[in-house]
Design an enzyme around this catalytic site. Structure first.
Site, PDB file in Angstrom:
ATOM      1  N   LYS A 161       0.101  36.972  47.791  1.00  0.00           N
ATOM      2  CA  LYS A 161      -1.344  36.708  47.797  1.00  0.00           C
ATOM      3  C   LYS A 161      -1.844  37.093  49.193  1.00  0.00           C
ATOM      4  O   LYS A 161      -1.924  36.264  50.100  1.00  0.00           O
ATOM      5  CB  LYS A 161      -1.615  35.226  47.479  1.00  0.00           C
ATOM      6  CG  LYS A 161      -3.078  34.935  47.181  1.00  0.00           C
ATOM      7  CD  LYS A 161      -3.241  33.550  46.577  1.00  0.00           C
ATOM      8  CE  LYS A 161      -4.685  33.097  46.549  1.00  0.00           C
ATOM      9  NZ  LYS A 161      -5.548  33.853  45.654  1.00  0.00           N
TER      10      LYS A 161
HETATM   11  C1  LIG Z   1      -5.405  38.142  41.492  1.00  0.00           C
HETATM   12  C2  LIG Z   1      -5.190  36.732  41.056  1.00  0.00           C
HETATM   13  N1  LIG Z   1      -4.510  36.486  39.929  1.00  0.00           N
HETATM   14  C3  LIG Z   1      -4.296  35.228  39.494  1.00  0.00           C
HETATM   15  C4  LIG Z   1      -4.783  34.143  40.198  1.00  0.00           C
HETATM   16  C5  LIG Z   1      -4.526  32.746  39.697  1.00  0.00           C
HETATM   17  O1  LIG Z   1      -3.593  32.110  40.527  1.00  0.00           O
HETATM   18  P1  LIG Z   1      -3.590  30.530  40.704  1.00  0.00           P
HETATM   19  O2  LIG Z   1      -3.524  29.961  39.338  1.00  0.00           O
HETATM   20  O3  LIG Z   1      -2.384  30.242  41.505  1.00  0.00           O
HETATM   21  O4  LIG Z   1      -4.863  30.169  41.390  1.00  0.00           O
HETATM   22  C6  LIG Z   1      -5.493  34.348  41.383  1.00  0.00           C
HETATM   23  C7  LIG Z   1      -5.985  33.228  42.176  1.00  0.00           C
HETATM   24  O5  LIG Z   1      -5.400  32.894  43.161  1.00  0.00           O
HETATM   25  C8  LIG Z   1      -5.694  35.666  41.820  1.00  0.00           C
HETATM   26  O6  LIG Z   1      -6.386  35.910  42.938  1.00  0.00           O
END
Ligand SMILES: Cc1ncc(COP(=O)(O)O)c(C=O)c1O
Length: 320
Positions: A161
């Site tokens: 991330k």
């Molecule tokens: C590109 C992307 N995919 C999926 C998610 C969902 O991840 P999470 O459930 O950990 O927030 C996020 C959010 O963080 C994201 O930015």
């Protein structure tokens, strides 16, 4: 969405006044995207305000830093405590969105300088209600398939991330909004389904819950994992696999998951109605109620996902 300022931000180990948590314009991250971050939610619960899956978010932050070889000067437990501290110091007893970020700061310039710039770490938190309106949440959102694909394997790592990954997200989200959709779905480089600009994607077909596997350029979402566990716990079959684009058009139900959107039904894709095309389908609804039940106390937290914060614990001193 405007950020409702709070009083303090945890910055390099200290609480500093919100307006003084600033960085130099020659910080490495600003020029080369060398930043990793998290988005975490704290919810008001019958046991008081509690952070949801804090340990998993912190582990993903450490993993993102590891992939990019960004050295973090704090341990997981120090970062967890920083998250609790910003809730306490800002009196966020009604819940909050927490944003930890670690980035290469001010030092030498250049993509990969001889002496790595120091890593700066900050954790901010503010009150943040629903990402989507109640009407959107109940009815579901209209989305499109983006003309932009997600990142190819072995180019920019999708499992990290990292700030730079969100250039792809910005293209997908901006295109969708320009065309009048709430969100866009990116395809993986092989043309199979990947994810939304900031959400994971699920479909329901013939009673089976389907989601693109991690190899399809998705972030390993913590809400994605939560939903898969809640679904399996309720006896639903869950499959992580390659999903052709057209399966979305003929799905019985579809929804997004993410810390920001929580579980949001999709009512149409490229103007093709999904299910009734009017509201969340029965499996989506039952997963939504299991998920929100974790915070109201209706769903037992047998995984220990909630980390209640002792709001009366002594507060770290804020720096002047
Ligand atoms: C590109 C992307 N995919 C999926 C998610 C969902 O991840 P999470 O459930 O950990 O927030 C996020 C959010 O963080 C994201 O930015």
């Amino acid at each position: 969405m405007p950020i409702p300022a709070t009083q303090f931000i945890w910055f390099n180990g200290k609480l500093v006044p919100w307006e003084r948590a600033t960085v130099h314009v020659l910080s490495h991250a600003l020029h080369y995207g060398s930043s990793v971050f998290e988005g975490v939610r704290a919810y008001p619960t019958p046991r008081g305000v509690a952070i949801f899956r804090l340990y998993d978010h912190t582990r993903r932050l450490l993993d993102s830093a590891k992939i990019y070889r960004i050295s973090l000067p704090y341990s997981a437990e120090q970062l967890n405590e920083a998250c609790r501290e910003v809730i306490r110091a800002n009196g966020l007893k009604n819940g909050a969105y927490i944003r930890p970020v670690a980035f290469k700061g001010y030092g030498e310039i250049g993509v990969s300088p001889k002496n790595d710039p120091p890593t700066d770490v900050a954790v901010a938190a503010w009150e943040w209600g629903k990402y989507l309106s109640h009407a959107e949440e109940e009815a579901g959102v209209d989305v499109c398939i983006s003309s932009w694909h997600r990142v190819a394997p072995n180019t920019i790592p999708a499992l990290a991330k990292a700030a730079g990954n969100y250039l792809s997200s910005q293209l997908i989200a901006a295109e969708a909004r320009r065309l009048g959709f709430a969100e866009g779905i990116g395809l993986a480089p092989d043309g199979t389904l990947s994810e939304g600009s900031g959400e994971n994607l699920f479909l329901v077909k013939d009673g089976v819950l389907l989601t693109p596997a991690l190899a399809h350029s998705v972030l390993g979402g913590i809400t994605r994992d939560t939903v898969m566990r809640l679904a399996r716990d309720r006896g639903l079959e869950v499959r992580e696999c390659a999903l052709p684009r057209e399966l979305l058009y003929i799905a019985d139900e579809a929804f997004f998951t993410g810390t920001a959107v929580e579980i949001t039904a999709i009512r149409s894709v490229d103007r093709i109605p999904i299910g009734s095309g009017k509201h969340a389908g029965p499996i989506t609804e039952s997963l939504q109620s299991a998920f929100y039940g974790l915070f109201s106390g209706k769903t037992a937290d047998k995984w220990g996902w909630l980390d209640p914060i002792d709001m009366s614990a002594p507060r770290a001193a804020a720096s002047a």
